[in-house]
Design an enzyme around this catalytic site. Structure first.
Site, mmCIF file in Angstrom:
data_model
loop_
_atom_site.group_PDB
_atom_site.id
_atom_site.type_symbol
_atom_site.label_atom_id
_atom_site.label_comp_id
_atom_site.label_asym_id
_atom_site.label_seq_id
_atom_site.Cartn_x
_atom_site.Cartn_y
_atom_site.Cartn_z
ATOM 1 N N GLU A 1 31.862 50.171 24.800
ATOM 2 C CA GLU A 1 30.436 50.059 25.127
ATOM 3 C C GLU A 1 29.758 48.832 24.518
ATOM 4 O OE1 GLU A 1 29.253 54.717 25.658
ATOM 5 O OE2 GLU A 1 29.371 53.994 23.603
HETATM 6 C C1 TNX Z 1 30.779 57.615 24.194
HETATM 7 S S1 TNX Z 1 33.683 57.464 23.535
HETATM 8 C C2 TNX Z 1 31.051 56.857 23.072
HETATM 9 C C3 TNX Z 1 30.482 57.267 21.784
HETATM 10 C C4 TNX Z 1 29.559 58.431 21.924
HETATM 11 C C5 TNX Z 1 30.145 59.452 22.848
HETATM 12 C C6 TNX Z 1 29.333 60.701 22.966
HETATM 13 C C7 TNX Z 1 33.288 56.127 23.146
HETATM 14 C C8 TNX Z 1 34.404 55.235 22.960
HETATM 15 N N1 TNX Z 1 31.974 55.840 23.028
HETATM 16 O O1 TNX Z 1 29.821 56.176 21.190
HETATM 17 O O2 TNX Z 1 29.371 58.989 20.665
HETATM 18 O O3 TNX Z 1 30.287 58.877 24.112
HETATM 19 O O4 TNX Z 1 29.967 61.684 23.716
#
Ligand code: TNX
Length: 490
Positions: A304
């Site tokens: 992300e």
């Molecule tokens: C996605 S999974 C994210 C996390 C969040 C999560 C919440 C991932 C690699 N990144 O930063 O905490 O969703 O479900």
């Protein structure tokens, strides 16, 4: 009759019953140090509820009647590094393995064959019986992990150790610690102390923060090692870095210091990708953490990074991988890292985006499977679950958590490319140990079985009965779990 989780590779009933009593001894080859430590752990598990002395004595095959024998036997290579053979007969218990890790997993099976009260820490009433059986067992996957996000909410060493104990019960061998995120930096870095001192101040909602000193972290790593669990440390970058950006102004692309962030948005933070300062700091971070962590892996996050332009992202990920590799460690990254060129050994952790994951597959990467719609333990069980998230648009009841297979998650990624499975617990909404327990249980044992057991010995109708029988065991461990209506709890 036998309600072991994860289900063993082979298990067959034999005649009769073994009874643990006040004369039972634990026999071990006393020259084998690791075997002795495992015998000690077994004794410490069994002594409080039984009240028996369970003396540890030198193994002597001829004279082993009535005892529990733990044997390290080099010959049986078919068991691999983690497998074991367990023979329970009326006259004694023989546990053997070719490596200590196998013995350790074997004592977990002995625990589960005993009545649930064996998990209590105060004297309980017996009888302590085990129906005779022969088990030969070894895992399907090498990576059987759980992840805890200590960035969004901080949990101190006692909570982590308790979690490690629980993971060990179910034969997990990896604990991935998500040590840094926008809301918190949780490990002291001596060369850059403000990362923890400033970046570790809070948790989500301005709940109390904290960080591990290097001594505390090393103590956790050692505690896990004694339980055959490898710690995988993660420094999430170049996104999810606000806590670091708030600690050292030079890391910010804007040149202005970020403030601490205690809400739960994602995708807004990024390092200054073209400032050498960034790499100077990260070089120290990586080498200090690697010095404290004997395991072979270092997780670079990479998810992300919505505020990092693609060209910068690929440049950054390449450079960080090289740094980790120079220290002799294998990189792990969330699937987004597959956008960048990867080193041959880099491991891709799949969580959501199949397009990027496929890029990793095309480059021949090995995978860890953590599909968010099955494996995320922060997802709600159903519409009335108070804690947790629902952004996947799917609730994860116990059956959803259990009934999927790593080898069919990603087209083109077959068993041979899959290192294993990992179930993450993100903690935006999870603040206390009671919250943790409620989200972990009873889903966690299901992930253990997905990682350990053969596909052919896994089916929901059998699993739900075994899990139902684990209710009293979890309760005896002091775990307050979600009473799923899908399970007939004993
Ligand atoms: C996605 S999974 C994210 C996390 C969040 C999560 C919440 C991932 C690699 N990144 O930063 O905490 O969703 O479900």
């Amino acid at each position: 009759m036998y309600k072991i989780i994860p289900h063993p590779a082979s298990i067959s009933p034999e005649n009769g019953t073994f009874v643990l009593n006040e004369k039972t001894t634990i026999r071990v080859q006393t020259e084998k140090e690791e075997a002795c430590q495992i015998a000690q752990m077994l004794a410490e598990q069994l002594r409080p509820p039984t009240g028996y002395p369970l003396l540890i004595m030198e193994a002597d095959e001829k004279d082993a009647h009535g005892g529990i024998v733990l044997a390290l036997a080099d010959g049986d290579t078919a068991l691999g590094e983690e497998g074991y053979e367990l023979r329970v007969r009326p006259e004694g218990i023989w546990l053997s393995a070719s490596h200590p890790g196998g013995l350790f997993h074997g004592i977990q099976s002995i625990r589960q064959l005993l009545p649930a009260a064996i998990e209590k820490r105060t004297p309980q009433r017996g009888p302590w019986t085990i129906e005779a059986t022969t088990i030969r067992d070894r895992p399907r996957f090498a990576w059987r992990g759980a992840m805890l996000d200590v960035g969004r909410h901080f949990y101190g060493p006692p909570v982590i150790k308790r979690f490690i104990d629980q993971l060990a019960c179910y034969k997990f061998n990896i604990l991935h610690l998500h040590l840094t995120d926008d809301q918190g930096w949780r490990l002291m870095i001596n060369a850059w102390p403000k990362l923890a001192e400033v970046g570790g101040k809070y948790s989500v909602n301005r709940d109390p923060g904290g960080y591990y000193t290097q001594e505390e972290y090393q103590d956790i790593v050692e505690y896990a090692r004694q339980r055959y669990i490898t710690i995988v440390p993660e420094v999430d970058m170049p996104g999810h870095t606000n806590a670091a950006l708030a600690s050292y102004v030079e890391l910010n692309p804007s040149g202005r210091a970020a403030g601490m962030y205690t809400a739960t948005g994602v995708g807004f933070s990024t390092f200054a990708i073209h400032h050498e300062f960034t790499y100077k700091l990260l070089q120290d971070v990586i080498s200090e953490i690697i010095r404290l962590t004997p395991g072979p892996y270092f997780h670079i996050g990479g998810d992300e990074a919505h505020s990092t332009p693609d060209a910068d992202y690929t440049f950054f990920v390449k450079r960080i991988q090289d740094m980790v590799w120079e220290h002799g460690k294998i990189c792990v990254g969330w699937e987004e890292v597959a956008k960048a060129e990867q080193l041959p050994k880099t491991i891709v952790q799949f969580w959501w985006n199949r397009v990027w994951a496929r890029k990793g597959a095309e480059q021949g990467r090995k995978f860890i499977m953590s599909p968010a719609d099955h494996a995320y333990m922060d997802m709600k069980y159903n519409e009335s679950t108070k804690l947790g998230q629902d952004w996947t648009k799917k609730y994860i009841e116990v059956q959803d958590a259990y009934q999927w297979d790593p080898s069919t998650v990603l087209e083109g990624v077959a068993e041979a490319s899959i290192l294993g499975v990992e179930a993450p617990l993100w903690t935006e909404t999870i603040a206390t140990q009671a919250d943790l327990d409620y989200m972990l249980y009873p889903r966690l044992p299901g992930y253990a079985e997905i990682g350990w057991s053969r596909l052919k010995s896994r089916n929901w109708s059998d699993y739900r009965l075994r899990l139902g029988a684990h209710g009293p065991r979890l309760a005896a461990m002091g775990i307050k779990f979600y009473l799923s209506p899908q399970i007939e709890w004993e």
